[in-house]
Design a protein around this motif. Sequence first.
Motif, PDB file in Angstrom:
ATOM      1  N   TYR A 376       0.836  -1.187   0.000  1.00 16.02           N
ATOM      2  CA  TYR A 376       0.000   0.000   0.000  1.00 16.02           C
ATOM      3  C   TYR A 376       0.882   1.251   0.000  1.00 16.02           C
ATOM      4  N   PHE A 377       0.444   2.230  -0.787  1.00 18.20           N
ATOM      5  CA  PHE A 377       1.158   3.501  -0.819  1.00 18.20           C
ATOM      6  C   PHE A 377       0.493   4.457   0.154  1.00 18.20           C
ATOM      7  N   GLU A 378       1.255   5.010   1.053  1.00 13.90           N
ATOM      8  CA  GLU A 378       0.738   5.904   2.078  1.00 13.90           C
ATOM      9  C   GLU A 378       0.718   7.334   1.565  1.00 13.90           C
ATOM     10  N   LYS A 379      -0.482   7.874   1.343  1.00 16.80           N
ATOM     11  CA  LYS A 379      -0.608   9.236   0.826  1.00 16.80           C
ATOM     12  C   LYS A 379      -0.427  10.300   1.899  1.00 16.80           C
ATOM     13  N   SER A 384       3.124  17.147   1.485  1.00 19.81           N
ATOM     14  CA  SER A 384       3.982  17.990   2.331  1.00 19.81           C
ATOM     15  C   SER A 384       5.453  17.634   2.145  1.00 19.81           C
ATOM     16  N   ASN A 385       5.743  16.343   1.939  1.00 19.64           N
ATOM     17  CA  ASN A 385       7.128  15.928   1.681  1.00 19.64           C
ATOM     18  C   ASN A 385       7.631  16.485   0.352  1.00 19.64           C
ATOM     19  N   ILE A 434      10.817   8.861  -8.036  1.00 22.70           N
ATOM     20  CA  ILE A 434      11.309   7.514  -8.301  1.00 22.70           C
ATOM     21  C   ILE A 434      12.174   6.982  -7.157  1.00 22.70           C
ATOM     22  N   THR A 435      12.595   7.853  -6.245  1.00 21.80           N
ATOM     23  CA  THR A 435      13.372   7.403  -5.080  1.00 21.80           C
ATOM     24  C   THR A 435      12.474   6.940  -3.944  1.00 21.80           C
ATOM     25  N   LEU A 436      11.163   7.197  -4.041  1.00 16.91           N
ATOM     26  CA  LEU A 436      10.238   6.865  -2.955  1.00 16.91           C
ATOM     27  C   LEU A 436       9.824   5.401  -3.003  1.00 16.91           C
ATOM     28  N   ASP A 437       9.556   4.851  -1.826  1.00 15.07           N
ATOM     29  CA  ASP A 437       9.093   3.471  -1.741  1.00 15.07           C
ATOM     30  C   ASP A 437       7.763   3.311  -2.474  1.00 15.07           C
ATOM     31  N   ASN A 478       4.278   0.506  -7.638  1.00 17.81           N
ATOM     32  CA  ASN A 478       4.809  -0.828  -7.884  1.00 17.81           C
ATOM     33  C   ASN A 478       3.672  -1.785  -8.228  1.00 17.81           C
ATOM     34  N   PRO A 479       3.968  -2.892  -8.922  1.00 15.80           N
ATOM     35  CA  PRO A 479       2.940  -3.901  -9.179  1.00 15.80           C
ATOM     36  C   PRO A 479       2.260  -4.348  -7.888  1.00 15.80           C
ATOM     37  N   ALA A 480       0.917  -4.435  -7.937  1.00 14.00           N
ATOM     38  CA  ALA A 480       0.093  -4.870  -6.808  1.00 14.00           C
ATOM     39  C   ALA A 480       0.208  -3.948  -5.593  1.00 14.00           C
ATOM     40  N   VAL A 481       0.616  -2.703  -5.825  1.00 13.10           N
ATOM     41  CA  VAL A 481       0.602  -1.683  -4.775  1.00 13.10           C
ATOM     42  C   VAL A 481      -0.496  -0.691  -5.108  1.00 13.10           C
TER      43      VAL A 481
END
Length: 550
Positions: A376-379, A384-385, A434-437, A478-481
């Motif tokens: 899961y991507f945390e929004k 803010s980041n 692109i550097t973010l998880d 990412n795939p399945a994220v």
Amino acid sequence: MKKSILFFVSSLLCMSSFAQKIQDNEASQIYVKPKLVVGIVVDQMRYDYLTRFYNKYGEGGFKRMMNEGFNCKNNHFNYIPTYTAPGHASVYTGTSPMNHGIIGNNWYDKESKTSVYCAGDSTVASVGTADKAGKMSPHRMMTTSFADENRLFTQMQGKTIGVSVKDRGAILPAGHTANAAYWFHGKDEGVFISSTYYQEKLPKWVEKFNDSKTAKSYLKDWNTLYNIKTYTESGDDLNAFEGGFKGKETATFPYDLKKLSKENGGFDIIKSTPYGNSIVADFAMAAVKGEDLGQDDITDVLTVSFSSTDYVGHNFGVSSKEVEDTYIRLDKDLERFFDMLDKTVGKGEYTVFLTADHGAVEVPAYLHEHNVPAGYFEKKGFKSNLNDFTTKTFGSSDLIENISNNQIFLDREKIKVLGLNLEDVQQAIANELITLDNIYYAYTASTIAKGAFTNGIESLFKNGYNLKRSGDVLFEYNPAVISYSKTGSTHGSGLNYDTHVPLLFFGKGIKHGSTLQKTEIIDIAPTISGLLGISFPNGATGQPLEFVLE
């Protein structure tokens, strides 16, 4: 001599008659004229729902289409994002968001600096309700649909009617020239409504349908159609990956919809059950009779979107018993719909296609439990980041106006005032993303707009990118994220689970067969246009599937 002349003249006449017959036969093969074309979109239907639940289907629904018609087994969407509104628009216009302009269900409007809804229209009024739910039209769709082209070709004599639970599922397919589009308004009303874009009041057949209290009849128990133990194509009924309804502790059968409706939007709860599809089938059949569709030699068009599959999928997930039961029941609804068309329009006198507006991902938490990469991507804190990054890099914390649909919209005026180069800002943000998880791809609008991409993920971005409406930086997880709750399924990516959807044709002018050759969603409208011998939709970029047609 006279006999020779008579023989010569007789031969010429025979040859002329034979040539005329050949010419007539060739002309008759240029196009066919079904009395009715029915376009069916099943919301959030993965291709494997055809095969996974195959043994549970009867002979008259999905199987009838496969056995009597043509099955395109490798059919895909050719753009990102795979959402409901772009999906419906692309099916019927024969092109992608790049051209038809429906880039999402909602999107950030760069001129008004506000979010707009794909079908929202403040210039029209609701018909059939006092609620604002009817203030809708197709005005934001920039190109024609094949239904529009059929109306133009027949000098507006061929009718077009759109039907769905969702407004966008009825409005966008029916196009700009439709006689009417109808969608279900729940809450405390439970009726089908429309807008003044089409008409000033509901026809008598619609009023009769609404007065019949059909919606009320579906506020009943929802249990599995067959013994739940036979639902071996889905997971356990009780698990940690499903949402469920307010007022019920577990997401397990049975569901008392009448009781649960009090905490779940009144009649709106019907949308999130198989009965939402049933009431759409009921209404579509009423539309065929009420509008006399398919009753003459001028082709009519009926667009039907079964949207409850999407609500159920979002709530319960791809592998739930609720999804399985929903498709088993939809198969029954299709069978009774086709039976009615056989009797009303005539068997062999109508043409049907069935596809989906997108697929769906397996619940990432479920995949993760089975060692499949997912997440899961945390929004929270995302914007803010990024603001912190632009402050450090460009000395300003307010360069980003909006983040939506996996697109970043920049304040171009602010960038200009600061003397910054727009492409430099875009690229810097893409490089940071692109550097973010869990972010897999990031591209600038400049790269996508200028690139001549014809395959790969870049081509999907390209086809989904609209120069006037899309953002400055585009990204993919990412795939399945997904960015979603830990329960239920969603969609939107360019990966196979979201792009691979069914495409079935059957009826008049359709061959029997199947193919694994890749087809694209934008090929449907040109194929139907070719079948009818009408102009392609004005923005169409797809190609007719010649192997489907007789």
